[in-house]
Design a protein around this motif. Structure first.
Motif, mmCIF file in Angstrom:
data_model
loop_
_atom_site.group_PDB
_atom_site.id
_atom_site.type_symbol
_atom_site.label_atom_id
_atom_site.label_comp_id
_atom_site.label_asym_id
_atom_site.label_seq_id
_atom_site.Cartn_x
_atom_site.Cartn_y
_atom_site.Cartn_z
ATOM 1 N N GLU A 410 108.083 13.388 -2.213
ATOM 2 C CA GLU A 410 106.959 12.602 -2.710
ATOM 3 C C GLU A 410 107.405 11.331 -3.439
ATOM 4 O OE1 GLU A 410 107.460 15.738 -3.384
ATOM 5 O OE2 GLU A 410 105.798 16.915 -2.533
ATOM 6 N N TYR A 411 108.673 11.275 -3.846
ATOM 7 C CA TYR A 411 109.170 10.136 -4.614
ATOM 8 C C TYR A 411 109.284 8.899 -3.710
ATOM 9 C CZ TYR A 411 110.633 12.930 -8.699
ATOM 10 O OH TYR A 411 110.664 13.727 -9.800
ATOM 11 N N ASP A 412 108.938 7.740 -4.244
ATOM 12 C CA ASP A 412 109.175 6.474 -3.559
ATOM 13 C C ASP A 412 110.619 6.065 -3.844
ATOM 14 O OD1 ASP A 412 109.362 3.891 -2.632
ATOM 15 O OD2 ASP A 412 107.422 3.263 -3.424
ATOM 16 N N VAL A 413 111.460 6.109 -2.815
ATOM 17 C CA VAL A 413 112.879 5.821 -3.004
ATOM 18 C C VAL A 413 113.256 4.465 -2.415
ATOM 19 C CG1 VAL A 413 113.520 8.249 -3.061
ATOM 20 C CG2 VAL A 413 113.487 7.022 -0.875
ATOM 21 N N SER A 414 112.291 3.739 -1.896
ATOM 22 C CA SER A 414 112.593 2.466 -1.245
ATOM 23 C C SER A 414 112.152 1.260 -2.062
ATOM 24 C CB SER A 414 111.930 2.408 0.139
ATOM 25 O OG SER A 414 112.405 3.449 0.964
ATOM 26 N N PHE A 415 110.970 1.350 -2.655
ATOM 27 C CA PHE A 415 110.393 0.173 -3.313
ATOM 28 C C PHE A 415 109.685 0.623 -4.591
ATOM 29 C CE2 PHE A 415 107.593 -3.465 -3.878
ATOM 30 C CZ PHE A 415 108.399 -4.519 -3.501
ATOM 31 N N ALA A 416 110.475 1.070 -5.579
ATOM 32 C CA ALA A 416 109.907 1.624 -6.811
ATOM 33 C C ALA A 416 109.836 0.543 -7.885
ATOM 34 C CB ALA A 416 110.746 2.799 -7.301
ATOM 35 N N LEU A 417 108.635 0.060 -8.147
ATOM 36 C CA LEU A 417 108.398 -0.887 -9.238
ATOM 37 C C LEU A 417 108.002 -0.114 -10.497
ATOM 38 C CD1 LEU A 417 106.284 -3.621 -7.410
ATOM 39 C CD2 LEU A 417 108.645 -3.847 -8.212
ATOM 40 N N THR A 418 108.455 -0.606 -11.650
ATOM 41 C CA THR A 418 108.044 -0.017 -12.929
ATOM 42 C C THR A 418 107.018 -0.938 -13.556
ATOM 43 O OG1 THR A 418 110.157 1.095 -13.294
ATOM 44 C CG2 THR A 418 108.799 0.660 -15.234
ATOM 45 N N GLU A 419 105.797 -0.413 -13.727
ATOM 46 C CA GLU A 419 104.695 -1.204 -14.284
ATOM 47 C C GLU A 419 104.045 -0.403 -15.413
ATOM 48 O OE1 GLU A 419 102.687 -3.674 -10.801
ATOM 49 O OE2 GLU A 419 103.018 -1.592 -10.185
ATOM 50 N N LEU A 420 104.411 -0.736 -16.640
ATOM 51 C CA LEU A 420 103.879 -0.050 -17.824
ATOM 52 C C LEU A 420 102.802 -0.923 -18.448
ATOM 53 C CD1 LEU A 420 107.278 1.080 -19.420
ATOM 54 C CD2 LEU A 420 105.786 2.392 -17.889
#
Length: 648
Positions: A410-420
């Motif tokens: 289920e993890y996005d391992v290609s294009f993981a953006l961090t948006e807090l």
């Protein structure tokens, strides 16, 4: 009688008439004094028995006495409104001026406390000599009335003052006032205003001396102005009350609750420790100015969010972090995280959010931080509250997508953006406290006085203590933080200081140093206090019992080389001198013999020769004797029996 004396007499008479309308508050009340003159008839109680022939008397004060101060005190039994104090000082026929000089300079204090140094000065006698029957109008309230006088060294007093030997002799002290608490007026029949502090007011006009907290004005009938509360309305409201209403004028509390983001009885404890604090992040995505900056996560605006560069298979970057500096070290209770959501893309955002970690640090480095939370393996909600009892200054959000790691599908391992969009850190913004209101001190024995923000349990103990609340001292044989360290076995009785580990009663044989960790060198015994024998070769000995590990030096023997050899001593003391004497006798005797033979040969030779001049060479005839007492010496064949000797 001149006009001034008439006016003064009228004032005193008027004051006496007024005071006579008030109650006698001091009659037969408990009295005491600093010291009492010799005898049994000079006690403090004499001044309140209404018998003017009996007077109290203290020891003398002044330049001729070791005592320099004197006081007398009466306890009225309660706080009353006082009008006046009448004092009758002892008089002696023909010595009135002397008594006035002793009486002069006195002071009157009124106090609500037994400690008269906490009292207020109501009257002090001036340069002129006072009358021996003196009435002072005070208009005060209190429980204790104190008479005080002094004659201090180094102080110049008025000429009429007696400063050498000063006896304090009070024959009567009458305190006039209302004997019902909280009453005033000439007949003591009117109650003081309800907000007067300790229900005390001016005995004539009812003005409050002080107000209860939250009130002001002459009669204490006005609430504190907006933004102020407490005693004398001098405390500023410091909380953030709901709807911006004023705090309670008595207590300073917010009666209608706290504004959003604040807590505590005064609404002055910010729930969100991270609000508008300095934030940083590992990278910032490209966009309009400040659109994705790190501070967006602490501005209380969920419409503005941070964004870092992507991590994963499609990016050279594998790790990402965001960090907020709380400004000080605090007890953290919980952290709220609001991750960016897009309509219809919630699961994608969850897969980017998944696998993150939270750290609490004192230094800002993850390597020296405490792990607060590790996400996984199921996808997290985008709005998440994490309970984390930790102590630190920095809160760090961290995520990664490492190439060599297999992540849940289920993890996005290609294009993981961090948006807090928001990170709210909740806890106590006061160090060393805990509880819902952050008003309970952590135990003093907690290390750095830090504890669980909810229940007060210590996160770690100071050296010398252990237990959940660090209230138990280390048991014998243990020391250090949380009592985790064993005392050295070389400590005497295996006991050590529970905080430092030092051996307080010393070391066992063979050891020294504060921790008894150093072996003895050229010494032995407990604490290595005994030196090895200097007669041990190289002064080396067994560090436990002192036995020499090498040979003894000459002249000594024994296990410790501490026994001198007596035979060796006689050899040098007796044989030495004898040998020296024999040698001297031999040398002298030999010298005498040689000298005797030499002189005898010379005399014989001289007797045989004639007294004529000899030639350079003289032949000598060899004769043979039939008998000889000398051994014949053989002469080699190649040599003549005699040789010519040339005299030069």
């Amino acid at each position: 009688m001149d006009l001034r004396q008439m006016i003064l007499s009228s004032i005193l008479l008027f004051g006496f008439v007024l005071s006579s309308n008030y109650d006698d508050l001091s009659y037969n009340k408990d009295a005491s004094q600093s010291h009492t003159a010799a005898g049994t008839e000079h006690g403090a109680q004499n001044a309140v028995d209404r018998n003017t022939t009996t007077c109290m008397r203290t020891k003398p004060i002044g330049s001729t006495s070791p005592d320099k101060t004197a006081w007398w005190k009466v306890d009225l039994g309660g706080v009353y409104n006082i009008y006046s104090v009448n004092i009758l000082f002892k008089n002696y026929d023909g010595y009135e001026k002397r008594q006035q000089g002793r009486f002069a300079g006195f002071s009157i204090y009124i106090s609500n406390s037994k400690d008269w140094t906490e009292s207020s000065l109501c009257y002090k006698s001036g340069h002129q000599l006072p009358p021996l029957n003196s009435t002072t109008t005070l208009m005060k309230s209190g429980r204790y009335v104190i008479f005080y006088n002094e004659r201090l060294d180094g102080v110049t007093y008025p000429e009429d003052y007696v400063s050498g030997t000063v006896f304090t002799e009070l024959c009567d002290v009458i305190v006039h006032g209302c004997n019902t608490t909280g009453m005033y007026g000439s007949n003591c029949d009117m109650p003081c205003p309800v907000n007067c502090k300790v229900n005390a007011c001016h005995i004539q006009n009812g003005n409050c001396f002080e107000c209860d907290p939250g009130w002001q004005g002459t009669y204490c009938d006005k609430e504190c102005d907006y933004g102020w509360f407490g005693q004398d309305c001098k405390q500023r409201c410091i909380g953030f009350c709901n709807n911006n209403v004023n705090c309670n004028h008595l207590s300073g509390r917010c009666d209608n609750g706290c504004a959003n983001g604040w807590k505590g009885p005064l609404c002055n404890i910010e729930q969100n420790l991270s609000y508008k604090k300095k934030s940083t992040q590992s990278s910032t995505a490209i966009g309009p100015h400040d659109l994705y900056k790190a501070d967006n996560a602490v501005d209380r605006n969920r419409a503005t969010c941070t964004r870092t560069n992507q991590i994963g298979l499609n990016s050279p970057v594998e790790r990402v972090w965001w960090k907020v500096d709380l400004g000080e070290v605090y007890n953290v209770n919980s952290i709220d995280i609001f991750f960016k959501n897009y309509n219809g893309y919630e699961m994608r955002q969850q897969s980017r959010f998944a696998g993150f970690s939270l750290f609490i640090s004192k230094t800002g480095n993850m390597e020296n931080s405490s792990v607060c939370y590790i996400d996984g393996p199921i996808l997290p909600p985008l709005n998440l509250t994490i309970f984390c009892n930790a102590y630190g200054r920095y809160v760090i959000f961290y995520n990664e997508r490492l190439i060599e790691v297999s992540y849940p599908v289920e993890y996005d391992v290609s294009f993981a953006l961090t948006e807090l969009c928001e990170v709210n850190v909740y806890g106590c913004n006061i160090a060393g406290v805990y509880g819902n209101e952050c008003n309970i001190p952590c135990p003093n024995t907690c290390k750095e006085k830090t504890c669980n923000v909810r229940n007060g349990r210590c996160l770690s103990c100071k050296p010398g203590w252990y237990g959940s609340y660090c209230l138990r001292e280390c048991e014998s044989g243990w020391y250090g933080e949380s009592c985790k360290n064993l005392c050295s076995i070389n400590c005497k009785n295996t006991t050590c200081n529970p905080m430092t580990g030092h051996c307080p009663i010393g070391c066992v044989s063979g050891w020294t140093g504060p921790f008894c960790s150093r072996e003895c060198v050229r010494s032995y015994g407990e604490n290595c206090k005994l030196p090895c024998s200097p007669h041990c070769s190289q002064q080396k000995c067994h560090r436990f019992n002192g036995t020499c590990l090498t040979n003894c030096t000459d002249g000594f023997y024994g296990e410790k080389c501490d026994i001198a050899d007596p035979t060796d001593e006689r050899t040098w003391v007796i044989v030495g001198p004898i040998s020296l004497t024999v040698n001297m006798v031999f040398i002298i005797g030999t010298s005498i013999c040689i000298w005797g033979v030499f002189t005898k040969n010379i005399s014989i030779s001289l007797n045989k020769q004639p007294c004529v001049k000899s030639r350079p060479y003289t032949e000598t005839e060899v004769t043979t004797e039939t008998a000889t007492y000398y051994q014949e010496l053989a002469v080699p064949a190649d040599r003549e029996a005699y040789s010519n000797t040339t005299l030069r």
